[in-house]
Design a protein around this motif. Structure first.
Motif, PDB file in Angstrom:
ATOM      1  N   MET A   1     -21.133  42.452  26.527  1.00  0.00           N
ATOM      2  CA  MET A   1     -20.686  42.062  27.852  1.00  0.00           C
ATOM      3  C   MET A   1     -20.635  43.305  28.726  1.00  0.00           C
ATOM      4  SD  MET A   1     -17.686  39.238  27.027  1.00  0.00           S
ATOM      5  CE  MET A   1     -16.552  40.492  26.555  1.00  0.00           C
ATOM      6  N   LYS A   2     -21.071  43.148  29.928  1.00  0.00           N
ATOM      7  CA  LYS A   2     -21.093  44.274  30.850  1.00  0.00           C
ATOM      8  C   LYS A   2     -19.681  44.804  31.082  1.00  0.00           C
ATOM      9  CE  LYS A   2     -22.575  45.866  35.253  1.00  0.00           C
ATOM     10  NZ  LYS A   2     -23.347  45.736  36.422  1.00  0.00           N
ATOM     11  N   GLY A   3     -19.518  46.111  30.949  1.00  0.00           N
ATOM     12  CA  GLY A   3     -18.233  46.743  31.186  1.00  0.00           C
ATOM     13  C   GLY A   3     -17.229  46.599  30.059  1.00  0.00           C
ATOM     14  N   PHE A   4     -17.619  45.936  28.970  1.00  0.00           N
ATOM     15  CA  PHE A   4     -16.677  45.728  27.861  1.00  0.00           C
ATOM     16  C   PHE A   4     -16.296  47.068  27.237  1.00  0.00           C
ATOM     17  CE2 PHE A   4     -15.865  45.127  23.328  1.00  0.00           C
ATOM     18  CZ  PHE A   4     -14.812  44.232  23.387  1.00  0.00           C
ATOM     19  N   VAL A   5     -14.984  47.263  27.021  1.00  0.00           N
ATOM     20  CA  VAL A   5     -14.479  48.476  26.381  1.00  0.00           C
ATOM     21  C   VAL A   5     -13.933  48.159  24.992  1.00  0.00           C
ATOM     22  CG1 VAL A   5     -12.789  50.358  26.539  1.00  0.00           C
ATOM     23  CG2 VAL A   5     -13.962  49.559  28.603  1.00  0.00           C
ATOM     24  N   ARG A   6     -13.008  47.171  24.902  1.00  0.00           N
ATOM     25  CA  ARG A   6     -12.429  46.855  23.599  1.00  0.00           C
ATOM     26  C   ARG A   6     -11.621  45.558  23.646  1.00  0.00           C
ATOM     27  NH1 ARG A   6     -10.008  51.075  25.619  1.00  0.00           N
ATOM     28  NH2 ARG A   6      -7.896  50.890  26.387  1.00  0.00           N
ATOM     29  N   ASN A   7     -11.413  44.978  22.469  1.00  0.00           N
ATOM     30  CA  ASN A   7     -10.469  43.892  22.237  1.00  0.00           C
ATOM     31  C   ASN A   7      -9.420  44.406  21.271  1.00  0.00           C
ATOM     32  OD1 ASN A   7     -11.204  41.594  23.701  1.00  0.00           O
ATOM     33  ND2 ASN A   7     -12.736  40.987  22.203  1.00  0.00           N
ATOM     34  N   GLU A   8      -8.176  44.086  21.516  1.00  0.00           N
ATOM     35  CA  GLU A   8      -7.088  44.467  20.603  1.00  0.00           C
ATOM     36  C   GLU A   8      -6.305  43.219  20.231  1.00  0.00           C
ATOM     37  OE1 GLU A   8      -4.855  47.980  22.405  1.00  0.00           O
ATOM     38  OE2 GLU A   8      -6.073  47.221  24.083  1.00  0.00           O
ATOM     39  N   ARG A   9      -6.094  43.004  18.933  1.00  0.00           N
ATOM     40  CA  ARG A   9      -5.244  41.898  18.492  1.00  0.00           C
ATOM     41  C   ARG A   9      -3.795  42.251  18.773  1.00  0.00           C
ATOM     42  NH1 ARG A   9      -7.155  39.035  13.022  1.00  0.00           N
ATOM     43  NH2 ARG A   9      -9.379  39.104  13.453  1.00  0.00           N
ATOM     44  N   LEU A  10      -3.068  41.283  19.313  1.00  0.00           N
ATOM     45  CA  LEU A  10      -1.651  41.503  19.591  1.00  0.00           C
ATOM     46  C   LEU A  10      -0.760  40.721  18.636  1.00  0.00           C
ATOM     47  CD1 LEU A  10      -1.760  41.335  23.494  1.00  0.00           C
ATOM     48  CD2 LEU A  10      -1.857  43.363  22.017  1.00  0.00           C
ATOM     49  N   THR A  11      -1.344  39.756  17.916  1.00  0.00           N
ATOM     50  CA  THR A  11      -0.600  38.957  16.948  1.00  0.00           C
ATOM     51  C   THR A  11      -1.332  39.032  15.612  1.00  0.00           C
ATOM     52  OG1 THR A  11      -1.810  36.985  17.665  1.00  0.00           O
ATOM     53  CG2 THR A  11       0.351  37.357  18.660  1.00  0.00           C
ATOM     54  N   PRO A  12      -0.588  38.936  14.510  1.00  0.00           N
ATOM     55  CA  PRO A  12      -1.239  38.989  13.197  1.00  0.00           C
ATOM     56  C   PRO A  12      -2.008  37.697  12.910  1.00  0.00           C
ATOM     57  CG  PRO A  12       1.100  38.560  12.946  1.00  0.00           C
ATOM     58  CD  PRO A  12       0.863  38.801  14.405  1.00  0.00           C
ATOM     59  N   GLY A  13      -2.925  37.777  11.954  1.00  0.00           N
ATOM     60  CA  GLY A  13      -3.659  36.594  11.523  1.00  0.00           C
ATOM     61  C   GLY A  13      -4.961  36.422  12.264  1.00  0.00           C
ATOM     62  N   GLY A  14      -5.593  35.290  11.999  1.00  0.00           N
ATOM     63  CA  GLY A  14      -6.899  35.009  12.571  1.00  0.00           C
ATOM     64  C   GLY A  14      -6.823  34.258  13.877  1.00  0.00           C
ATOM     65  N   LEU A  15      -7.961  33.692  14.232  1.00  0.00           N
ATOM     66  CA  LEU A  15      -8.079  32.948  15.472  1.00  0.00           C
ATOM     67  C   LEU A  15      -7.430  31.581  15.293  1.00  0.00           C
ATOM     68  CD1 LEU A  15      -9.375  33.144  18.296  1.00  0.00           C
ATOM     69  CD2 LEU A  15     -11.364  32.018  17.330  1.00  0.00           C
ATOM     70  N   ALA A  16      -6.319  31.358  15.969  1.00  0.00           N
ATOM     71  CA  ALA A  16      -5.570  30.104  15.873  1.00  0.00           C
ATOM     72  C   ALA A  16      -4.748  29.943  17.143  1.00  0.00           C
ATOM     73  CB  ALA A  16      -4.646  30.126  14.656  1.00  0.00           C
ATOM     74  N   VAL A  17      -4.300  28.719  17.394  1.00  0.00           N
ATOM     75  CA  VAL A  17      -3.447  28.478  18.560  1.00  0.00           C
ATOM     76  C   VAL A  17      -2.234  29.408  18.490  1.00  0.00           C
ATOM     77  CG1 VAL A  17      -1.977  26.784  19.718  1.00  0.00           C
ATOM     78  CG2 VAL A  17      -4.234  26.098  18.862  1.00  0.00           C
ATOM     79  N   GLY A  18      -1.952  30.081  19.592  1.00  0.00           N
ATOM     80  CA  GLY A  18      -0.842  31.026  19.663  1.00  0.00           C
ATOM     81  C   GLY A  18      -1.267  32.478  19.489  1.00  0.00           C
ATOM     82  N   ALA A  19      -2.452  32.717  18.943  1.00  0.00           N
ATOM     83  CA  ALA A  19      -2.935  34.095  18.774  1.00  0.00           C
ATOM     84  C   ALA A  19      -3.156  34.727  20.144  1.00  0.00           C
ATOM     85  CB  ALA A  19      -4.232  34.103  17.965  1.00  0.00           C
ATOM     86  N   GLU A  20      -2.902  36.030  20.224  1.00  0.00           N
ATOM     87  CA  GLU A  20      -3.100  36.765  21.474  1.00  0.00           C
ATOM     88  C   GLU A  20      -3.924  38.018  21.223  1.00  0.00           C
ATOM     89  OE1 GLU A  20       0.831  35.678  24.123  1.00  0.00           O
ATOM     90  OE2 GLU A  20       0.803  37.591  23.062  1.00  0.00           O
ATOM     91  N   PHE A  21      -4.723  38.367  22.232  1.00  0.00           N
ATOM     92  CA  PHE A  21      -5.477  39.615  22.191  1.00  0.00           C
ATOM     93  C   PHE A  21      -5.587  40.169  23.598  1.00  0.00           C
ATOM     94  CE2 PHE A  21      -8.595  36.268  22.741  1.00  0.00           C
ATOM     95  CZ  PHE A  21      -9.494  36.761  23.665  1.00  0.00           C
ATOM     96  N   ARG A  22      -5.758  41.477  23.670  1.00  0.00           N
ATOM     97  CA  ARG A  22      -5.929  42.146  24.966  1.00  0.00           C
ATOM     98  C   ARG A  22      -7.384  42.579  25.067  1.00  0.00           C
ATOM     99  NH1 ARG A  22      -2.435  45.861  24.476  1.00  0.00           N
ATOM    100  NH2 ARG A  22      -0.780  44.807  25.605  1.00  0.00           N
ATOM    101  N   GLN A  23      -8.033  42.163  26.155  1.00  0.00           N
ATOM    102  CA  GLN A  23      -9.412  42.565  26.393  1.00  0.00           C
ATOM    103  C   GLN A  23      -9.423  43.573  27.534  1.00  0.00           C
ATOM    104  OE1 GLN A  23     -12.698  40.216  28.502  1.00  0.00           O
ATOM    105  NE2 GLN A  23     -12.995  39.765  26.318  1.00  0.00           N
ATOM    106  N   THR A  24     -10.124  44.677  27.313  1.00  0.00           N
ATOM    107  CA  THR A  24     -10.227  45.733  28.323  1.00  0.00           C
ATOM    108  C   THR A  24     -11.687  45.880  28.726  1.00  0.00           C
ATOM    109  OG1 THR A  24      -8.326  46.879  27.376  1.00  0.00           O
ATOM    110  CG2 THR A  24      -9.758  48.158  28.829  1.00  0.00           C
ATOM    111  N   ARG A  25     -11.901  45.955  30.029  1.00  0.00           N
ATOM    112  CA  ARG A  25     -13.225  46.164  30.599  1.00  0.00           C
ATOM    113  C   ARG A  25     -13.151  47.299  31.617  1.00  0.00           C
ATOM    114  NH1 ARG A  25     -16.565  40.884  31.764  1.00  0.00           N
ATOM    115  NH2 ARG A  25     -16.039  39.663  29.957  1.00  0.00           N
ATOM    116  N   ARG A  26     -14.295  47.867  31.890  1.00  0.00           N
ATOM    117  CA  ARG A  26     -14.398  48.853  32.961  1.00  0.00           C
ATOM    118  C   ARG A  26     -14.929  48.112  34.180  1.00  0.00           C
ATOM    119  NH1 ARG A  26     -13.667  53.763  33.722  1.00  0.00           N
ATOM    120  NH2 ARG A  26     -13.397  54.314  31.556  1.00  0.00           N
TER     121      ARG A  26
END
Length: 120
Positions: A1-26
């Motif tokens: 993705m254009k400008g993509f820098v990183r994704n960071e998991r904010l909650t433990p576990g896999g992809l499920a309802v309630g999971a959170e992640f921080r996406q950073t772009r330039r």
């Protein structure tokens, strides 16, 4: 993705309802992050994401995205629907002014996803 820098998991576990992640772009020469929450997960056909703008660079509003994979002939169609909710008159005005740029950015993101999926 254009400008993509990183994704960071904010909650433990896999992809499920309630999971959170921080996406950073330039964007516009600087890094901007948003926190995504999984609000729907029906593998392998649907993923719903919510962004609380107050927790990220946009500082306000709510952004809802629903990704669906739909059989289409011999292939699969990737569909995206979204809803941008910004409070107040000024927020709605900015939302309308930015909608074209958002559509272009999301279109480029979907194209990048398709290119990535076709390599696998």
């Amino acid at each position: 993705m254009k400008g993509f820098v990183r994704n960071e998991r904010l909650t433990p576990g896999g992809l499920a309802v309630g999971a959170e992640f921080r996406q950073t772009r330039r964007m516009f020469g600087r890094e901007a992050s948003e926190v995504f929450e999984v609000v729907a997960h029906e593998a392998p056909t649907r993923l719903g994401l919510r962004v609380d703008g107050a927790r990220g660079a946009s500082k306000q509003g709510e952004f809802l995205f629903s990704y669906s994979l739909v059989p289409d002939g011999d292939g699969t169609r990737l569909m995206l629907s979204g809803d941008i909710r910004r409070p107040g008159f000024f927020g709605r005005l900015i939302g309308k002014l930015m909608s074209g740029a958002m559509k272009q950015m999301i279109g480029r993101d979907l194209d990048a996803f398709v290119a990535y999926a076709e390599l696998r």
